[in-house]
Design an enzyme around this catalytic site. Structure first.
Site, PDB file in Angstrom:
ATOM      1  N   ARG A  52       3.428 -11.640   6.438  1.00  0.00           N
ATOM      2  CA  ARG A  52       1.897 -11.705   6.834  1.00  0.00           C
ATOM      3  C   ARG A  52       1.297 -12.776   5.897  1.00  0.00           C
ATOM      4  O   ARG A  52       1.632 -13.248   5.074  1.00  0.00           O
ATOM      5  CB  ARG A  52       1.572 -10.304   6.163  1.00  0.00           C
ATOM      6  CG  ARG A  52       1.136  -9.386   7.203  1.00  0.00           C
ATOM      7  CD  ARG A  52       0.829  -8.003   6.635  1.00  0.00           C
ATOM      8  NE  ARG A  52      -0.633  -7.844   5.671  1.00  0.00           N
ATOM      9  CZ  ARG A  52      -0.770  -6.706   5.088  1.00  0.00           C
ATOM     10  NH1 ARG A  52      -0.418  -5.500   5.133  1.00  0.00           N
ATOM     11  NH2 ARG A  52      -1.798  -6.813   4.243  1.00  0.00           N
TER      12      ARG A  52
ATOM     13  N   ARG B  93     -12.270   2.119   1.148  1.00  0.00           N
ATOM     14  CA  ARG B  93     -11.788   0.989   0.309  1.00  0.00           C
ATOM     15  C   ARG B  93     -12.819   0.827  -0.745  1.00  0.00           C
ATOM     16  O   ARG B  93     -12.659  -0.022  -1.687  1.00  0.00           O
ATOM     17  CB  ARG B  93     -11.506  -0.092   0.803  1.00  0.00           C
ATOM     18  CG  ARG B  93      -9.919  -0.567   0.536  1.00  0.00           C
ATOM     19  CD  ARG B  93      -9.611  -1.515   1.643  1.00  0.00           C
ATOM     20  NE  ARG B  93      -8.608  -2.093   1.309  1.00  0.00           N
ATOM     21  CZ  ARG B  93      -7.592  -2.200   1.816  1.00  0.00           C
ATOM     22  NH1 ARG B  93      -7.114  -1.393   2.949  1.00  0.00           N
ATOM     23  NH2 ARG B  93      -6.540  -3.279   1.536  1.00  0.00           N
TER      24      ARG B  93
ATOM     25  N   ARG C 146       8.261  -8.528   1.797  1.00  0.00           N
ATOM     26  CA  ARG C 146       7.845  -7.823   3.237  1.00  0.00           C
ATOM     27  C   ARG C 146       7.856  -8.637   4.329  1.00  0.00           C
ATOM     28  O   ARG C 146       7.544  -9.656   4.368  1.00  0.00           O
ATOM     29  CB  ARG C 146       6.340  -7.179   3.304  1.00  0.00           C
ATOM     30  CG  ARG C 146       5.885  -6.885   4.489  1.00  0.00           C
ATOM     31  CD  ARG C 146       4.691  -5.924   4.481  1.00  0.00           C
ATOM     32  NE  ARG C 146       3.589  -6.477   3.761  1.00  0.00           N
ATOM     33  CZ  ARG C 146       2.418  -5.936   3.381  1.00  0.00           C
ATOM     34  NH1 ARG C 146       2.363  -4.655   3.545  1.00  0.00           N
ATOM     35  NH2 ARG C 146       1.439  -6.507   2.606  1.00  0.00           N
TER      36      ARG C 146
ATOM     37  N   LYS D 181       1.753   2.436   1.555  1.00  0.00           N
ATOM     38  CA  LYS D 181       0.562   3.256   2.492  1.00  0.00           C
ATOM     39  C   LYS D 181       1.200   3.352   3.953  1.00  0.00           C
ATOM     40  O   LYS D 181       1.282   4.147   4.612  1.00  0.00           O
ATOM     41  CB  LYS D 181      -0.564   2.690   2.519  1.00  0.00           C
ATOM     42  CG  LYS D 181      -1.448   2.605   0.919  1.00  0.00           C
ATOM     43  CD  LYS D 181      -2.830   2.231   0.963  1.00  0.00           C
ATOM     44  CE  LYS D 181      -3.088   0.741   1.370  1.00  0.00           C
ATOM     45  NZ  LYS D 181      -2.454  -0.132   0.353  1.00  0.00           N
TER      46      LYS D 181
ATOM     47  N   ARG E  85      -5.942  -9.820  -4.268  1.00  0.00           N
ATOM     48  CA  ARG E  85      -6.191  -8.240  -3.356  1.00  0.00           C
ATOM     49  C   ARG E  85      -5.869  -7.499  -4.610  1.00  0.00           C
ATOM     50  O   ARG E  85      -6.521  -6.305  -4.575  1.00  0.00           O
ATOM     51  CB  ARG E  85      -4.822  -8.256  -2.248  1.00  0.00           C
ATOM     52  CG  ARG E  85      -5.172  -8.954  -1.237  1.00  0.00           C
ATOM     53  CD  ARG E  85      -4.384  -9.288  -0.238  1.00  0.00           C
ATOM     54  NE  ARG E  85      -3.328  -8.088   0.249  1.00  0.00           N
ATOM     55  CZ  ARG E  85      -1.964  -8.110   0.672  1.00  0.00           C
ATOM     56  NH1 ARG E  85      -1.656  -9.389   0.611  1.00  0.00           N
ATOM     57  NH2 ARG E  85      -1.378  -7.107   1.074  1.00  0.00           N
TER      58      ARG E  85
HETATM   59  P1  AP5 Z   1       3.742  -1.181   2.716  1.00  0.00           P
HETATM   60  O1  AP5 Z   1       3.890   0.190   3.148  1.00  0.00           O
HETATM   61  O2  AP5 Z   1       3.582  -2.139   3.774  1.00  0.00           O
HETATM   62  O3  AP5 Z   1       2.687  -1.231   1.689  1.00  0.00           O
HETATM   63  P2  AP5 Z   1       0.863  -0.806   1.919  1.00  0.00           P
HETATM   64  O4  AP5 Z   1       0.693   0.146   0.886  1.00  0.00           O
HETATM   65  O5  AP5 Z   1       0.696  -0.661   3.174  1.00  0.00           O
HETATM   66  O6  AP5 Z   1       0.122  -2.539   1.359  1.00  0.00           O
HETATM   67  P3  AP5 Z   1      -0.361  -3.539   2.189  1.00  0.00           P
HETATM   68  O7  AP5 Z   1      -0.251  -4.788   1.823  1.00  0.00           O
HETATM   69  O8  AP5 Z   1      -0.594  -3.280   3.766  1.00  0.00           O
HETATM   70  O9  AP5 Z   1      -1.893  -3.069   1.441  1.00  0.00           O
HETATM   71  P4  AP5 Z   1      -3.218  -3.710   1.697  1.00  0.00           P
HETATM   72  O10 AP5 Z   1      -4.135  -2.740   1.320  1.00  0.00           O
HETATM   73  O11 AP5 Z   1      -3.469  -4.931   0.894  1.00  0.00           O
HETATM   74  O12 AP5 Z   1      -3.356  -4.430   3.094  1.00  0.00           O
HETATM   75  P5  AP5 Z   1      -4.080  -3.896   4.388  1.00  0.00           P
HETATM   76  O13 AP5 Z   1      -3.327  -4.257   5.794  1.00  0.00           O
HETATM   77  O14 AP5 Z   1      -4.606  -2.477   4.432  1.00  0.00           O
HETATM   78  O15 AP5 Z   1       4.911  -1.668   1.682  1.00  0.00           O
HETATM   79  C1  AP5 Z   1       5.090  -2.942   1.197  1.00  0.00           C
HETATM   80  C2  AP5 Z   1       6.407  -3.597   1.128  1.00  0.00           C
HETATM   81  O16 AP5 Z   1       7.119  -2.780   0.280  1.00  0.00           O
HETATM   82  C3  AP5 Z   1       7.088  -3.458   2.553  1.00  0.00           C
HETATM   83  O17 AP5 Z   1       7.999  -4.412   2.696  1.00  0.00           O
HETATM   84  C4  AP5 Z   1       8.116  -1.927   2.415  1.00  0.00           C
HETATM   85  O18 AP5 Z   1       9.287  -1.923   3.316  1.00  0.00           O
HETATM   86  C5  AP5 Z   1       8.250  -1.835   1.000  1.00  0.00           C
HETATM   87  N1  AP5 Z   1       8.332  -0.554   0.401  1.00  0.00           N
HETATM   88  C6  AP5 Z   1       7.436   0.236   0.834  1.00  0.00           C
HETATM   89  N2  AP5 Z   1       7.507   1.449   0.016  1.00  0.00           N
HETATM   90  C7  AP5 Z   1       8.824   1.149  -0.583  1.00  0.00           C
HETATM   91  C8  AP5 Z   1       9.580   2.165  -1.554  1.00  0.00           C
HETATM   92  N3  AP5 Z   1       9.082   3.340  -1.827  1.00  0.00           N
HETATM   93  N4  AP5 Z   1      10.472   1.722  -2.259  1.00  0.00           N
HETATM   94  C9  AP5 Z   1      10.775   0.298  -1.812  1.00  0.00           C
HETATM   95  N5  AP5 Z   1      10.107  -0.357  -1.113  1.00  0.00           N
HETATM   96  C10 AP5 Z   1       9.287  -0.021  -0.431  1.00  0.00           C
HETATM   97  O19 AP5 Z   1      -5.612  -4.914   4.300  1.00  0.00           O
HETATM   98  C11 AP5 Z   1      -5.480  -6.304   4.498  1.00  0.00           C
HETATM   99  C12 AP5 Z   1      -6.946  -6.855   4.459  1.00  0.00           C
HETATM  100  O20 AP5 Z   1      -7.491  -6.389   5.323  1.00  0.00           O
HETATM  101  C13 AP5 Z   1      -7.516  -6.397   3.207  1.00  0.00           C
HETATM  102  O21 AP5 Z   1      -7.084  -7.280   1.933  1.00  0.00           O
HETATM  103  C14 AP5 Z   1      -9.022  -6.622   3.345  1.00  0.00           C
HETATM  104  O22 AP5 Z   1      -9.428  -7.988   3.746  1.00  0.00           O
HETATM  105  C15 AP5 Z   1      -9.243  -6.261   5.006  1.00  0.00           C
HETATM  106  N6  AP5 Z   1      -9.425  -4.556   4.946  1.00  0.00           N
HETATM  107  C16 AP5 Z   1      -8.530  -3.604   5.338  1.00  0.00           C
HETATM  108  N7  AP5 Z   1      -9.111  -2.619   5.232  1.00  0.00           N
HETATM  109  C17 AP5 Z   1     -10.523  -2.885   4.748  1.00  0.00           C
HETATM  110  C18 AP5 Z   1     -11.595  -1.923   4.338  1.00  0.00           C
HETATM  111  N8  AP5 Z   1     -11.457  -0.619   4.475  1.00  0.00           N
HETATM  112  N9  AP5 Z   1     -12.732  -2.413   3.803  1.00  0.00           N
HETATM  113  C19 AP5 Z   1     -12.654  -3.803   3.617  1.00  0.00           C
HETATM  114  N10 AP5 Z   1     -11.994  -4.653   4.018  1.00  0.00           N
HETATM  115  C20 AP5 Z   1     -10.472  -4.294   4.664  1.00  0.00           C
HETATM  116 MG    MG Z   2      -0.435  -1.563   5.012  1.00  0.00          MG
END
Ligand code: AP5
Ligand code: MG
Length: 219
Positions: free
Chosen positions: A160, A88, A127, A13, A171
């Site tokens: 992270r 979410r 990552r 994402k 997660r």
């Molecule tokens: P990346 O693009 O960083 O993945 P992502 O989908 O953004 O994954 P996240 O880990 O950020 O998602 P998340 O939902 O757990 O975390 P968030 O910060 O939203 O890609 C990952 C890796 O893969 C990178 O190294 C990239 O280079 C590589 N990559 C990407 N695409 C690739 C490809 N096609 N091929 C090869 N490699 C690739 O949330 C964190 C925390 O915040 C949650 O756990 C929760 O506690 C809280 N939170 C956030 N939003 C909410 C909400 N709406 N409600 C409640 N709590 C929330």
């Molecule tokens: Mg992300």
């Protein structure tokens, strides 16, 4: 253009959002990034959300919904936005719909990246993110020019805090239970586009641009 990016942790994402925000000149609105920034600043919000994030649990809807209502009311979101990681839960989805209705606007598309668990884990463990500007990298698939150093700002690259094996497993299971029902929610609204998120990141980016190709930049 008003877009929503969905998918499990590590689905890509944030990576696609970084490309799309430049291509379409719309703000990247990520609840995860907003919460991490609040923790860094040790603000009241940061203190509220830290324990949930460290464990890989969702921050309570009451907190998240309010943060997003404030964020989407800001001027830079007037002509479009790119949501990453919100909504979410079904409750958040319903609250977003109410907010959009109040603002008299609609989402254009919801992209859901589908990726197998073993790939998600490999991606998250590899990552690295810039401590200073937040730019994302991967030790195998998206290496910086100089190891450990951000190409964009020269900042230090780190893992992270929630990217440990145990937290990732939690997660993913939280995603399955609490977030996946939203896929059907957006399918019913005829907004959902499902993409194979395990492809090369540039290939996925081109796919998204092709789908959006016929659409206008604004409204
Ligand atoms: P990346 O693009 O960083 O993945 P992502 O989908 O953004 O994954 P996240 O880990 O950020 O998602 P998340 O939902 O757990 O975390 P968030 O910060 O939203 O890609 C990952 C890796 O893969 C990178 O190294 C990239 O280079 C590589 N990559 C990407 N695409 C690739 C490809 N096609 N091929 C090869 N490699 C690739 O949330 C964190 C925390 O915040 C949650 O756990 C929760 O506690 C809280 N939170 C956030 N939003 C909410 C909400 N709406 N409600 C409640 N709590 C929330
Ligand atoms: Mg992300």
């Amino acid at each position: 253009m008003r877009l929503l990016l969905m998918g499990a942790p590590g689905a890509g994402k944030g990576t696609q959002a970084a490309l799309l925000k430049n291509a379409y000149n719309i703000p990247h609105v990520s609840t995860g990034d907003m919460f991490r920034e609040a923790i860094k600043l040790d603000s009241e919000l940061g203190r509220k959300v830290k324990a949930y994030m460290d464990k890989g649990e969702l921050v309570p809807d009451s907190v998240t919904v309010e943060v997003m209502a404030d964020r989407l009311a800001k001027d830079d979101c007037k002509d479009g936005f790119l949501l990453d990681g919100y909504p979410r839960t079904l409750k958040q989805g319903q609250e977003l719909d109410l907010l959009l209705k109040r603002l008299n606007i609609k989402l254009d598309k919801v992209f859901n990246f589908v990726v197998k668990e073993e790939i998600l884990i490999r991606r998250i463990l590899g990552r690295r993110v810039c401590k200073k500007c937040g730019a994302g990298y991967h030790v195998d698939t998206l290496k910086p020019k100089v190891e450990g150093v951000c190409d964009v700002c020269g900042g230090e690259l780190i893992s992270r805090k929630d990217d440990t094996y145990e937290t990732i497993k939690n997660r993913i299971s939280v995603y399955e239970k609490q977030t996946k029902p939203l896929v059907e929610y957006y399918e019913k609204q005829d907004l959902l586009v499902e993409l194979d998120g395990s492809k090369d990141l540039n290939e996925t980016f081109v796919e998204i641009k092709d789908i959006l190709g016929g659409m206008n930049d604004h409204n």
